[in-house]
Design a protein around this motif. Structure first.
Motif, short mmCIF file in Angstrom:
data_model
loop_
_atom_site.label_atom_id
_atom_site.label_comp_id
_atom_site.label_asym_id
_atom_site.label_seq_id
_atom_site.Cartn_x
_atom_site.Cartn_y
_atom_site.Cartn_z
N THR A 1 -6.77 7.55 -0.72
CA THR A 1 -7.65 6.67 0.05
C THR A 1 -7.40 5.21 -0.34
O THR A 1 -6.80 4.92 -1.37
CB THR A 1 -9.12 7.01 -0.21
OG1 THR A 1 -9.42 6.73 -1.59
CG2 THR A 1 -9.40 8.48 0.07
N ASP A 2 -7.89 4.31 0.51
CA ASP A 2 -7.74 2.89 0.21
C ASP A 2 -8.42 2.54 -1.12
O ASP A 2 -7.88 1.76 -1.91
CB ASP A 2 -8.35 2.05 1.33
CG ASP A 2 -7.49 2.06 2.59
OD1 ASP A 2 -6.33 2.51 2.50
OD2 ASP A 2 -7.98 1.63 3.64
N GLU A 3 -9.58 3.13 -1.36
CA GLU A 3 -10.30 2.82 -2.60
C GLU A 3 -9.51 3.27 -3.83
O GLU A 3 -9.50 2.57 -4.85
CB GLU A 3 -11.68 3.50 -2.59
CG GLU A 3 -12.71 2.76 -1.75
CD GLU A 3 -12.84 1.29 -2.15
OE1 GLU A 3 -12.89 0.99 -3.37
OE2 GLU A 3 -12.84 0.43 -1.26
N GLU A 4 -8.84 4.42 -3.72
CA GLU A 4 -8.02 4.88 -4.84
C GLU A 4 -6.84 3.93 -5.08
O GLU A 4 -6.49 3.64 -6.23
CB GLU A 4 -7.51 6.30 -4.56
CG GLU A 4 -8.60 7.36 -4.63
CD GLU A 4 -8.10 8.74 -4.23
OE1 GLU A 4 -8.46 9.73 -4.88
OE2 GLU A 4 -7.32 8.82 -3.24
N ASP B 1 -1.60 10.64 0.67
CA ASP B 1 -2.94 10.93 1.19
C ASP B 1 -4.03 10.18 0.44
O ASP B 1 -5.23 10.36 0.70
CB ASP B 1 -3.22 12.43 1.12
CG ASP B 1 -3.13 12.99 -0.30
OD1 ASP B 1 -2.51 12.32 -1.16
OD2 ASP B 1 -3.67 14.08 -0.54
N ARG C 1 0.84 -1.20 0.00
CA ARG C 1 0.00 0.00 0.00
C ARG C 1 0.88 1.26 0.00
O ARG C 1 0.63 2.20 -0.77
CB ARG C 1 -0.90 0.00 1.24
CG ARG C 1 -1.87 1.18 1.32
CD ARG C 1 -2.42 1.31 2.75
NE ARG C 1 -2.88 0.03 3.25
CZ ARG C 1 -4.13 -0.40 3.13
NH1 ARG C 1 -5.02 0.35 2.52
NH2 ARG C 1 -4.48 -1.57 3.64
#
Length: 627
Positions: free
Chosen positions: A464-467, A462, A453
């Protein structure tokens, strides 16, 4: 000592620590001077009692109080000494933090050209050795030597009150010692510099070998590398022999000079006492005070040794700090190299430059470049790439392809001509703005230790996890990532050693995708992969290239067959520009490469390799048909 003073002045944020050291050292010195006076009174009291002037009963309370006073003074001195030690330790570590941060900031703000001439391990070793020697000296000076110096000043004042010739003899200790030390220093520092050079090279190679230990083992080179390492340190031993012999010869001379002076001091004290000028208590007190002055004088041998190591180390430190910055280096980095405290950095990501509608996204206009003066690598290169266009660079190894990539990344500045990115001349852009506008996938993925990650989000912490998940899916990486027990939180080790080549490259593609720069550089991004891995990575690259202006350095003709424009380079000069179909019929370099690909002769396949293209089995065309 000028370099050490320069460091102390520049770290002005530490002034509370400097003040604390002065105050605590003064208090400790004062408390240390109490004991000789108490012992003088106790000695005189005991002598008077033994002579019959007082009875034991009369002086018992006095002696008890003097003993308690001695205990209190010693306890207070111990407390002050340790408080001073605490301040000195924290000050030294804060100094290390400041100097290390400045050094790191300086390295990050230096041009690529500097690193081309350095061994990475040596750069790292220099940081540890130089700054450690400086901070160790500072710590020792503040914790031990400085309080003693203050005490010496007080001792000189007290002895002057009692008998000024005694003070003169004590005062002679310092100029004689420093004069003999000056005779020692120049030669010693020269030899220390030679030792440091050997240590830096040895430690630099050590870091390289450990970082590439698989290669070392594969070529059965462990013994040779160890021998080279031991030989370097063996040379430091050979340098240490004359260095240490010289130092200790001179230190013997210094010690002998001091011993003679103290001989004279003791004679003065003994004969002044026997002739009635001093009481026995006075003599005891003065001997103690003289010994207080004696301790720092003899300690000067050690402190000067530490100081010279610090001076030698600071020269290497300042040599790096005086290098010229990258012309468009980040202003925060430049400021951090001079910050007197911990720099406050703006961590806001730099936004990419927005392409100017209707203007080329990439424009080389008569660009020439030379790494070394008088040795041009590319000459008068001129071409353009429109928004969304994909171009491929083709040419022999050393023909200038990677140089064009380096210029687009702002790692070097053009020697002549103009380079524009997103309609802006690169000379008008900061390094951060230019690099924020250019995404890149190298032949070597170059991942960092940490989680998957963290590596994908390296350009956008910065995100997001979804990105992160979304770009991983588009890069054809999500499926293998979630098969790990820790998924995206899997720690991949230094340089991503827990991942295969294809997996690392797909993570690198996702990283570039998340950066979302308008310009994309693919520098032989799949050349080191097997066919299966290449197909998986290429699928991610195809997704990454959508709606971007892309420059490709390819290793298979099949991967550039669908580009909008091919630019062929010959010895650093643009040879042809056109579509694949146009250049296939032109009879130039690209047409020749197509012919070489279809050939099975060893000579033709060797020539194909010179252009950086992979030759597999029955040839490139068969590979292309499989793809």
């Amino acid at each position: 000592m000028n370099s050490l003073a320069r460091i102390l002045r520049s770290a002005s944020a530490l002034w509370p620590y400097y003040l604390g050291v002065v105050l605590i050292s003064t208090a400790a010195a004062a408390l240390g001077l109490v004991s000789p006076f108490i012992l003088r009174e106790a000695t005189n009291t005991i002598v008077a009692t033994l002579q019959g002037d007082n009875t034991v009963a009369d002086v018992t309370t006095t002696l008890l109080l003097l003993a308690v006073g001695l205990l209190v003074a010693d306890l207070a001195n111990t407390v002050m000494h340790n408080i001073g030690g605490y301040i000195g330790d924290v000050m030294a570590m804060r100094m290390r933090q400041i100097l290390s941060t400045r050094y790191y900031a300086k390295l990050l703000a230096l041009p690529q050209r500097y690193f081309d001439n350095q061994v990475t391990g040596t750069v790292i070793a220099r940081l540890d050795r130089s700054i450690t020697s400086i901070t160790q000296f500072l710590q020792s000076f503040s914790n031990s030597f400085f309080p003693m110096l203050i005490q010496v000043v007080a001792v000189l004042a007290i002895t002057a009150w009692y008998y000024w010739p005694l003070t003169v003899l004590l005062a002679l200790l310092f100029p004689i010692y420093m004069w003999l030390t000056t005779l020692t220093s120049k030669r010693w520092q020269k030899l220390e510099g030679q030792k440091n050079e050997q240590i830096d090279v040895a430690n630099g190679r050590f870091a390289e070998v450990i970082g590439q230990v698989k290669v070392v083992k594969s070529f059965v080179s462990e013994v040779r590398e160890l021998n080279d390492f031991g030989t370097r340190y063996g040379r430091t031993v050979e340098i240490t022999r004359p260095q240490s012999r010289w130092w200790h010869t001179m230190d013997t001379a210094r010690g002998a000079a001091l011993n003679v002076i103290f001989f004279g001091i003791y004679l003065v004290l003994f004969f002044r006492t026997i002739n009635g000028y001093f009481t026995l208590g006075d003599m005891v007190m003065l001997i103690q005070l003289v010994n207080m002055a004696k301790q720092p004088v003899f300690m000067m041998s050690w402190i000067v040794d530490a100081a010279q190591r610090a001076i030698a180390g600071s020269k290497d430190y300042f040599k790096v700090m005086e290098e010229e910055f990258e012309p468009t280096a980040n202003a925060g980095l430049v400021a951090a190299t001079e910050a007197s405290g911990v720099p406050v950095l703006d961590l806001t990501p730099t936004s990419p430059v927005v392409p100017v509608p209707g203007s080329p996204v990439i424009e080389f206009d008569g660009v020439s470049f030379e790494y070394l003066p008088g040795e041009p690598v590319i000459r008068d290169v001129t071409f353009q790439a429109a928004e969304g266009e994909t171009i491929a660079l083709v040419g022999e190894s050393g023909g200038g392809k990677s140089t064009l990539v380096n210029l687009l990344l702002g790692l070097y500045r053009v020697s002549d001509g103009h380079l524009r990115v997103c309609g802006r001349d690169v000379t008008d852009l900061s390094a951060a703005e230019l690099r924020a506008s250019v995404g890149v996938v190298f032949q070597e993925a170059s991942l960092f230790s940490g989680t998957i990650r963290e590596n994908i989000a390296y350009g956008r912490p910065d995100a997001t996890d979804e990105e992160v998940f979304e770009v991983a899916r588009r890069a054809n990486a999500h499926d293998f990532i979630v098969r790990f027990p820790q998924g995206y939180d899997t720690v991949i080790g230094e340089r991503g050693l827990r991942l295969s080549g294809g997996q690392k490259q797909r993570v690198a593609v996702a990283r570039a995708m998340l950066k979302d720069a308008p310009v994309l550089l693919l520098d032989e991004a799949t050349s080191a992969l097997d066919t299966k891995s290449e197909r998986a990575v290429q699928a991610g690259l195809d997704e990454l290239m959508k709606n971007r202006t892309t420059v490709i350095i390819a290793h298979r003709l099949s991967t550039i067959a669908g580009v909008d424009k091919i630019i062929t380079l010959h010895e650093g000069v643009v040879d042809e520009i056109g579509s694949p179909d146009e250049l296939a019929a032109s009879g130039g370099i690209y047409a020749e490469l197509l012919q070489l690909t279809a050939s099975s002769s060893a000579a033709d396949r060797a020539r194909l390799k010179r252009y950086g293209f992979v030759v597999d089995g029955a040839g490139e065309q068969e590979e292309s048909e499989q793809d």
